[in-house]
Design a protein around this motif. Structure first.
Motif, PDB file in Angstrom:
ATOM      1  N   SER A   1      37.865  -4.623  52.226  1.00  0.00           N
ATOM      2  CA  SER A   1      37.356  -5.957  52.510  1.00  0.00           C
ATOM      3  C   SER A   1      38.364  -7.014  52.066  1.00  0.00           C
ATOM      4  O   SER A   1      38.832  -6.998  50.925  1.00  0.00           O
ATOM      5  N   LEU A   2      38.696  -7.937  52.978  1.00  0.00           N
ATOM      6  CA  LEU A   2      39.609  -9.018  52.614  1.00  0.00           C
ATOM      7  C   LEU A   2      38.981  -9.946  51.586  1.00  0.00           C
ATOM      8  O   LEU A   2      39.678 -10.516  50.733  1.00  0.00           O
ATOM      9  N   ASP A   3      37.668 -10.098  51.637  1.00  0.00           N
ATOM     10  CA  ASP A   3      36.994 -10.925  50.636  1.00  0.00           C
ATOM     11  C   ASP A   3      37.161 -10.345  49.233  1.00  0.00           C
ATOM     12  O   ASP A   3      37.384 -11.075  48.263  1.00  0.00           O
ATOM     13  N   ARG A   4      37.067  -9.010  49.149  1.00  0.00           N
ATOM     14  CA  ARG A   4      37.230  -8.382  47.831  1.00  0.00           C
ATOM     15  C   ARG A   4      38.680  -8.469  47.361  1.00  0.00           C
ATOM     16  O   ARG A   4      38.940  -8.602  46.156  1.00  0.00           O
ATOM     17  N   LEU A   5      39.631  -8.408  48.296  1.00  0.00           N
ATOM     18  CA  LEU A   5      41.036  -8.583  47.922  1.00  0.00           C
ATOM     19  C   LEU A   5      41.261  -9.978  47.350  1.00  0.00           C
ATOM     20  O   LEU A   5      42.023 -10.148  46.397  1.00  0.00           O
ATOM     21  N   ARG A   6      40.600 -10.968  47.932  1.00  0.00           N
ATOM     22  CA  ARG A   6      40.743 -12.336  47.422  1.00  0.00           C
ATOM     23  C   ARG A   6      40.184 -12.442  46.004  1.00  0.00           C
ATOM     24  O   ARG A   6      40.772 -13.115  45.146  1.00  0.00           O
ATOM     25  N   VAL A   7      39.061 -11.785  45.749  1.00  0.00           N
ATOM     26  CA  VAL A   7      38.499 -11.779  44.395  1.00  0.00           C
ATOM     27  C   VAL A   7      39.474 -11.114  43.429  1.00  0.00           C
ATOM     28  O   VAL A   7      39.724 -11.611  42.315  1.00  0.00           O
ATOM     29  N   PHE A   8      40.035  -9.978  43.859  1.00  0.00           N
ATOM     30  CA  PHE A   8      40.998  -9.261  43.015  1.00  0.00           C
ATOM     31  C   PHE A   8      42.190 -10.153  42.672  1.00  0.00           C
ATOM     32  O   PHE A   8      42.618 -10.231  41.503  1.00  0.00           O
ATOM     33  N   LEU A   9      42.761 -10.830  43.670  1.00  0.00           N
ATOM     34  CA  LEU A   9      43.925 -11.671  43.424  1.00  0.00           C
ATOM     35  C   LEU A   9      43.587 -12.842  42.511  1.00  0.00           C
ATOM     36  O   LEU A   9      44.437 -13.293  41.727  1.00  0.00           O
ATOM     37  N   THR A  10      42.364 -13.330  42.606  1.00  0.00           N
ATOM     38  CA  THR A  10      41.941 -14.414  41.713  1.00  0.00           C
ATOM     39  C   THR A  10      41.852 -13.919  40.267  1.00  0.00           C
ATOM     40  O   THR A  10      42.249 -14.629  39.332  1.00  0.00           O
ATOM     41  N   VAL A  11      41.338 -12.700  40.078  1.00  0.00           N
ATOM     42  CA  VAL A  11      41.292 -12.122  38.727  1.00  0.00           C
ATOM     43  C   VAL A  11      42.704 -11.967  38.183  1.00  0.00           C
ATOM     44  O   VAL A  11      42.980 -12.289  37.008  1.00  0.00           O
TER      45      VAL A  11
END
Length: 320
Positions: A13-23
């Motif tokens: 999921s690209l949304d989950r990748l965005r969360v990961f990069l924010t972390v």
């Protein structure tokens, strides 16, 4: 998902990748949750699902910290530049600065006499846009040929397109002085049936015309074409040579009438005024550059004296 080598890739999921990069950029779940405006538990759940999708642990969790694993570092190095490029691309599409290509079509005579001036003014306001004008005597399929906007004269017959009326124009019966000197001017619309007529073949009904006068009289006449052409330029060329009578748009014969190369006849009789329409593909989301051009042209026609009339009148068919 399968890559070019035939290897199966994980669905991520690209949304989950965005969360990961924010972390990764903030250094923890709490700060990431604050930046994303979600709860800390939501961030933790998204990371857990991403780890399951990838099949690798991304963070080592303690009571006080989360520490990125080697896999997380590699993923961050690859994905962070891609995310920035994607955000830049999306941001530029929504910005006020317009760029790219705009493909516009219009009847050749109208494009040359009227539309070129409007597009020149529009281009001066948006220097990053590249404008391609396709002038043709026949209506082109906007969707099939990848056109952004079409100018249609008469009334649009394609119900799959969106359309707005921005003005109207008149029609004038004309002939050369040499033709009138030889055969005399027609006195009544019915006289046209016995005269040499130069027809524009791209009209749906190029040989049938409806006249009216100020006292309420109407007359429908069917003419016989001695010459039939597919462009206004050729039609007027034949008329200037004294080969017959023709019916042309007021904007296309203005200079001829002023110079005397053509003369108006049957001036006490009127033909229905016809509409000028902007038409464009009926997409779910309109491109900003197309919407900007539509708004500009609506204002341009209004400022240049094109009367906006909501009636849908026909000149025997659609052109452009």
């Amino acid at each position: 998902m399968v890559d070019n080598a035939g290897m199966e890739l994980p669905d991520v999921s690209l949304d989950r990748l965005r969360v990961f990069l924010t972390v990764m950029s903030t250094g923890g779940f709490t700060l990431a949750a604050r930046r994303l405006r979600v709860g800390k538990s939501a961030v933790s759940q998204q990371i857990a699902k991403l780890e399951a999708e990838l099949g690798h642990p991304l963070f080592t969790r303690t009571t006080r910290h989360v520490v990125p694993t080697e896999a997380a570092a590699r993923l961050n190095d690859v994905c962070m530049p891609l995310l920035r490029d994607l955000e830049t691309a999306i941001g530029s599409m929504g910005s006020s600065g317009l760029s790219g290509n705009l493909r516009v079509t219009a009847p050749s005579d109208y494009a040359n006499i009227v539309l070129c001036r409007a597009l020149a003014e529009f281009s001066s306001l948006h220097s990053q846009l590249r404008i391609e004008l396709i002038a043709d005597s026949k209506p082109l399929d906007l969707v099939e040929q990848g056109l952004d906007l079409g100018i249609r004269l008469g009334w649009p017959r394609d119900s799959t397109l969106r359309a707005i009326k921005v003005g109207d124009f008149g029609l004038t019966v004309v002939a050369a002085p040499s033709y009138l000197a030889k055969w005399g001017p027609p006195r009544h619309p019915g006289d046209l049936a016995g005269r040499d007529f130069i027809a524009l073949s791209v009209l749906r009904q190029p040989l049938v015309w409806n006249f009216s006068n100020l006292v309420g009289e109407t007359h429908r006449v069917r003419v016989l074409a001695r010459f039939s052409v597919n462009t206004v330029e050729c039609m007027l060329g034949f008329a200037r040579c004294g080969l017959g009578i023709s019916i042309a748009t007021d904007f296309s014969v203005g200079s001829d009438l002023k110079q005397g190369s053509l003369v108006q006849v049957l001036s006490e009789w009127n033909l229905p005024r016809a509409g000028i329409y902007l038409t464009w593909p009926n997409t779910r989301v309109e491109s900003p550059k197309v919407r900007t051009l539509i708004n500009f042209l609506r204002g341009w026609f209004k400022q240049n004296g094109a009367a906006i009339d909501q009636r849908w009148l026909s000149i025997g068919g659609e052109r452009g």
